[in-house]
Design a protein around this motif. Structure first.
Motif, PDB file in Angstrom:
ATOM      1  N   GLN A  33      -2.457 -11.090  23.619  1.00 56.97           N
ATOM      2  CA  GLN A  33      -3.087  -9.854  24.068  1.00 56.97           C
ATOM      3  C   GLN A  33      -3.782 -10.087  25.411  1.00 56.97           C
ATOM      4  OE1 GLN A  33      -2.714  -6.941  22.495  1.00 56.97           O
ATOM      5  NE2 GLN A  33      -1.449  -8.004  20.962  1.00 56.97           N
ATOM      6  N   VAL A  34      -3.377  -9.320  26.417  1.00 61.54           N
ATOM      7  CA  VAL A  34      -3.937  -9.458  27.760  1.00 61.54           C
ATOM      8  C   VAL A  34      -4.898  -8.310  28.008  1.00 61.54           C
ATOM      9  CG1 VAL A  34      -3.390  -9.547  30.220  1.00 61.54           C
ATOM     10  CG2 VAL A  34      -1.840 -10.590  28.567  1.00 61.54           C
ATOM     11  N   SER A  35      -6.035  -8.616  28.605  1.00 63.13           N
ATOM     12  CA  SER A  35      -7.045  -7.589  28.845  1.00 63.13           C
ATOM     13  C   SER A  35      -6.503  -6.498  29.765  1.00 63.13           C
ATOM     14  CB  SER A  35      -8.300  -8.210  29.458  1.00 63.13           C
ATOM     15  OG  SER A  35      -8.020  -8.690  30.765  1.00 63.13           O
ATOM     16  N   SER A  36      -6.943  -5.297  29.506  1.00 66.62           N
ATOM     17  CA  SER A  36      -6.511  -4.157  30.328  1.00 66.62           C
ATOM     18  C   SER A  36      -6.994  -4.320  31.766  1.00 66.62           C
ATOM     19  CB  SER A  36      -7.051  -2.847  29.731  1.00 66.62           C
ATOM     20  OG  SER A  36      -8.473  -2.880  29.645  1.00 66.62           O
ATOM     21  N   GLN A  37      -8.135  -4.993  31.940  1.00 71.21           N
ATOM     22  CA  GLN A  37      -8.652  -5.211  33.286  1.00 71.21           C
ATOM     23  C   GLN A  37      -7.707  -6.083  34.104  1.00 71.21           C
ATOM     24  OE1 GLN A  37     -12.472  -7.100  33.400  1.00 71.21           O
ATOM     25  NE2 GLN A  37     -12.649  -7.015  35.641  1.00 71.21           N
ATOM     26  N   LEU A  38      -7.198  -7.159  33.495  1.00 66.37           N
ATOM     27  CA  LEU A  38      -6.282  -8.037  34.202  1.00 66.37           C
ATOM     28  C   LEU A  38      -4.953  -7.343  34.476  1.00 66.37           C
ATOM     29  CD1 LEU A  38      -5.635 -10.713  35.467  1.00 66.37           C
ATOM     30  CD2 LEU A  38      -5.069 -11.630  33.217  1.00 66.37           C
ATOM     31  N   ARG A  39      -4.472  -6.570  33.530  1.00 66.38           N
ATOM     32  CA  ARG A  39      -3.238  -5.824  33.750  1.00 66.38           C
ATOM     33  C   ARG A  39      -3.409  -4.823  34.878  1.00 66.38           C
ATOM     34  NH1 ARG A  39      -1.847  -3.213  28.316  1.00 66.38           N
ATOM     35  NH2 ARG A  39      -0.588  -1.952  29.735  1.00 66.38           N
ATOM     36  N   GLN A  40      -4.591  -4.256  35.006  1.00 66.41           N
ATOM     37  CA  GLN A  40      -4.844  -3.327  36.098  1.00 66.41           C
ATOM     38  C   GLN A  40      -4.864  -4.068  37.428  1.00 66.41           C
ATOM     39  OE1 GLN A  40      -5.026   0.106  35.981  1.00 66.41           O
ATOM     40  NE2 GLN A  40      -4.962  -0.151  38.224  1.00 66.41           N
ATOM     41  N   GLN A  41      -5.395  -5.286  37.430  1.00 63.71           N
ATOM     42  CA  GLN A  41      -5.381  -6.092  38.650  1.00 63.71           C
ATOM     43  C   GLN A  41      -3.942  -6.395  39.086  1.00 63.71           C
ATOM     44  OE1 GLN A  41      -7.746  -9.587  37.943  1.00 63.71           O
ATOM     45  NE2 GLN A  41      -9.678  -8.464  37.809  1.00 63.71           N
ATOM     46  N   ILE A  42      -3.084  -6.707  38.126  1.00 66.07           N
ATOM     47  CA  ILE A  42      -1.676  -6.969  38.434  1.00 66.07           C
ATOM     48  C   ILE A  42      -1.016  -5.703  38.969  1.00 66.07           C
ATOM     49  CG2 ILE A  42       0.539  -7.698  37.487  1.00 66.07           C
ATOM     50  CD1 ILE A  42      -1.541  -9.906  37.618  1.00 66.07           C
ATOM     51  N   ALA A  43      -1.370  -4.554  38.376  1.00 63.53           N
ATOM     52  CA  ALA A  43      -0.812  -3.277  38.850  1.00 63.53           C
ATOM     53  C   ALA A  43      -1.285  -2.969  40.262  1.00 63.53           C
ATOM     54  CB  ALA A  43      -1.201  -2.156  37.891  1.00 63.53           C
ATOM     55  N   ASP A  44      -2.547  -3.259  40.557  1.00 63.85           N
ATOM     56  CA  ASP A  44      -3.072  -3.031  41.911  1.00 63.85           C
ATOM     57  C   ASP A  44      -2.377  -3.943  42.921  1.00 63.85           C
ATOM     58  OD1 ASP A  44      -4.787  -1.158  40.856  1.00 63.85           O
ATOM     59  OD2 ASP A  44      -6.518  -2.507  40.775  1.00 63.85           O
ATOM     60  N   LEU A  45      -2.149  -5.190  42.521  1.00 60.28           N
ATOM     61  CA  LEU A  45      -1.441  -6.118  43.400  1.00 60.28           C
ATOM     62  C   LEU A  45      -0.021  -5.637  43.649  1.00 60.28           C
ATOM     63  CD1 LEU A  45      -1.222  -8.816  44.917  1.00 60.28           C
ATOM     64  CD2 LEU A  45      -0.631  -9.893  42.733  1.00 60.28           C
ATOM     65  N   ASP A  46       0.623  -5.153  42.605  1.00 58.84           N
ATOM     66  CA  ASP A  46       1.987  -4.622  42.739  1.00 58.84           C
ATOM     67  C   ASP A  46       2.007  -3.426  43.677  1.00 58.84           C
ATOM     68  OD1 ASP A  46       4.752  -4.326  42.150  1.00 58.84           O
ATOM     69  OD2 ASP A  46       4.279  -2.781  40.684  1.00 58.84           O
ATOM     70  N   SER A  47       1.015  -2.568  43.575  1.00 58.62           N
ATOM     71  CA  SER A  47       0.933  -1.400  44.454  1.00 58.62           C
ATOM     72  C   SER A  47       0.729  -1.815  45.904  1.00 58.62           C
ATOM     73  CB  SER A  47      -0.210  -0.490  43.996  1.00 58.62           C
ATOM     74  OG  SER A  47      -0.354   0.629  44.846  1.00 58.62           O
ATOM     75  N   ALA A  48      -0.080  -2.847  46.118  1.00 60.77           N
ATOM     76  CA  ALA A  48      -0.314  -3.329  47.480  1.00 60.77           C
ATOM     77  C   ALA A  48       0.961  -3.911  48.081  1.00 60.77           C
ATOM     78  CB  ALA A  48      -1.434  -4.368  47.484  1.00 60.77           C
ATOM     79  N   LEU A  49       1.768  -4.576  47.264  1.00 60.77           N
ATOM     80  CA  LEU A  49       3.012  -5.167  47.756  1.00 60.77           C
ATOM     81  C   LEU A  49       4.036  -4.098  48.130  1.00 60.77           C
ATOM     82  CD1 LEU A  49       3.527  -8.184  45.327  1.00 60.77           C
ATOM     83  CD2 LEU A  49       2.588  -8.191  47.631  1.00 60.77           C
ATOM     84  N   ALA A  50       3.907  -2.922  47.514  1.00 60.23           N
ATOM     85  CA  ALA A  50       4.855  -1.847  47.803  1.00 60.23           C
ATOM     86  C   ALA A  50       4.662  -1.274  49.203  1.00 60.23           C
ATOM     87  CB  ALA A  50       4.722  -0.735  46.763  1.00 60.23           C
ATOM     88  N   ASN A  51       3.500  -1.548  49.796  1.00 61.03           N
ATOM     89  CA  ASN A  51       3.241  -1.081  51.159  1.00 61.03           C
ATOM     90  C   ASN A  51       4.171  -1.784  52.134  1.00 61.03           C
ATOM     91  OD1 ASN A  51       2.122  -0.595  53.770  1.00 61.03           O
ATOM     92  ND2 ASN A  51       0.142  -0.175  52.830  1.00 61.03           N
ATOM     93  N   LYS A  52       4.779  -1.025  53.032  1.00 61.23           N
ATOM     94  CA  LYS A  52       5.718  -1.624  53.983  1.00 61.23           C
ATOM     95  C   LYS A  52       5.046  -2.611  54.927  1.00 61.23           C
ATOM     96  CE  LYS A  52       5.422   2.043  57.495  1.00 61.23           C
ATOM     97  NZ  LYS A  52       6.205   3.027  58.278  1.00 61.23           N
ATOM     98  N   GLU A  53       3.709  -2.533  55.060  1.00 63.92           N
ATOM     99  CA  GLU A  53       2.979  -3.472  55.905  1.00 63.92           C
ATOM    100  C   GLU A  53       2.635  -4.763  55.166  1.00 63.92           C
ATOM    101  OE1 GLU A  53       2.638  -2.846  59.015  1.00 63.92           O
ATOM    102  OE2 GLU A  53       3.434  -0.815  58.860  1.00 63.92           O
TER     103      GLU A  53
END
Length: 309
Positions: free
Chosen positions: A93-113
């Protein structure tokens, strides 16, 4: 005795005069040499200015800066993924906070910059421009069939069409090769992802062809016969997005393998980035050291070397 003394004095005067003249000649020669050297430097100074106009030094420094940005981005991703690894080793079981951090990192990588692509690969190390990938998950084109089929794809955004023959009995790799050949003129490449689905990739400038539905026509073997069928391709998910999806579905053990692979890829990328940065720094120093003493041909050759690096 008096004549001899006078002659000796005259010889001494002549010798002094000769030495003085020689010294003046040497001095003049040195002055001329210095002037010539200054003239050479003044002639070669515009070559350095041309080097600046070619942006050789600036381009190398820009690459070094991009490398440092990539290293920082990789280090941040590595820290977060290592934290996730520690949690998975203790509990599925992974904390929702850490999963949100991974999601935020994924969103940042989607930026073309972003300095990294969706699979955490540094863009500065990629030989080709970043591409957009789309999954064809509604049609099975890769399974071997007992009958041949002529497949047609129509792209409304460019009003262009492609016709591809898919022979009977061919393997998935052979069919991928045929799809690649047929779609090359549309600047679209075809591959297979880890899940075994067909992936169409193209540059960002050409991505409108795949953003919009593509019309497929077949003969009822792989694609329904009759009128063209509009199929919307799904954007390929990033590795972090797949990781989060698996964790949300309780597939912790399976996602641990994906996580280990990502961490290993990051470590390899860090090693490649450091080597690349050392090469660029060495090349930059080579440019600076040799620029003032180089001929036009040498400058052109060095420019080509640096651009290749």
């Amino acid at each position: 005795m008096q004549v001899q003394s006078t002659r000796t004095s005259t010889l001494r005067d002549d010798a002094v005069t000769s030495q003085t003249g020689s010294a003046q000649t040497v001095s003049s020669t040195k002055t001329a040499s210095i002037s010539a050297a200054s003239a050479v430097r003044s002639v070669r100074l515009p070559q350095f200015e041309r080097l600046g106009s070619w942006s050789l030094v600036g381009a190398a420094q820009q690459k070094i800066s991009e490398t440092q940005s990539s290293e920082q981005a990789l280090a941040m991703a590595y820290r977060q993924l290592k934290q996730l690894e520690r949690q998975l080793s203790q509990s599925q079981q992974v904390s929702s906070q850490l999963r949100q951090q991974i999601a935020d990192l994924d969103s940042a990588l989607a930026n073309k910059e972003s300095a990294l692509s969706g699979d955490l690969t540094p863009k500065v190390l990629q030989n080709s421009p970043p591409s957009n990938a789309y999954v064809l998950d509604k049609v099975d084109l890769l399974s071997a069939k007992p009958s041949s089929e002529k497949l047609q794809l129509f792209f409304p955004s460019s009003s262009s069409a492609v016709s591809i023959d898919l022979p009977a009995g061919e393997s998935g790799d052979q069919l991928v090769s045929r799809l690649n050949q047929g779609l090359a003129k549309e600047q679209i490449s075809v591959s297979v992802n880890n899940e075994g689905a067909v992936v169409f990739s193209t540059t960002a400038e050409n991505s409108r062809k795949l953003d919009e539905p593509v019309f497929f026509s077949g003969e009822g073997i792989r694609v329904p016969a009759g009128n063209p069928v509009a199929i919307k391709l799904s954007p390929e998910k990033s590795e972090l997005s797949k990781l989060n999806d698996g964790l949300s579905q309780g597939e912790g053990a399976q996602e641990q393998q994906r996580l280990q692979k990502l961490l290993s890829n990051i470590e390899q990328s860090m090693r490649e980035l450091k080597q690349y940065r050392r090469q660029m720094l060495a090349q930059l120093e080579k440019v600076k050291a040799r620029t003032a003493e180089m001929s036009e041909d040498e400058l052109n050759r060095l420019q080509q070397e640096l651009q290749q690096q």
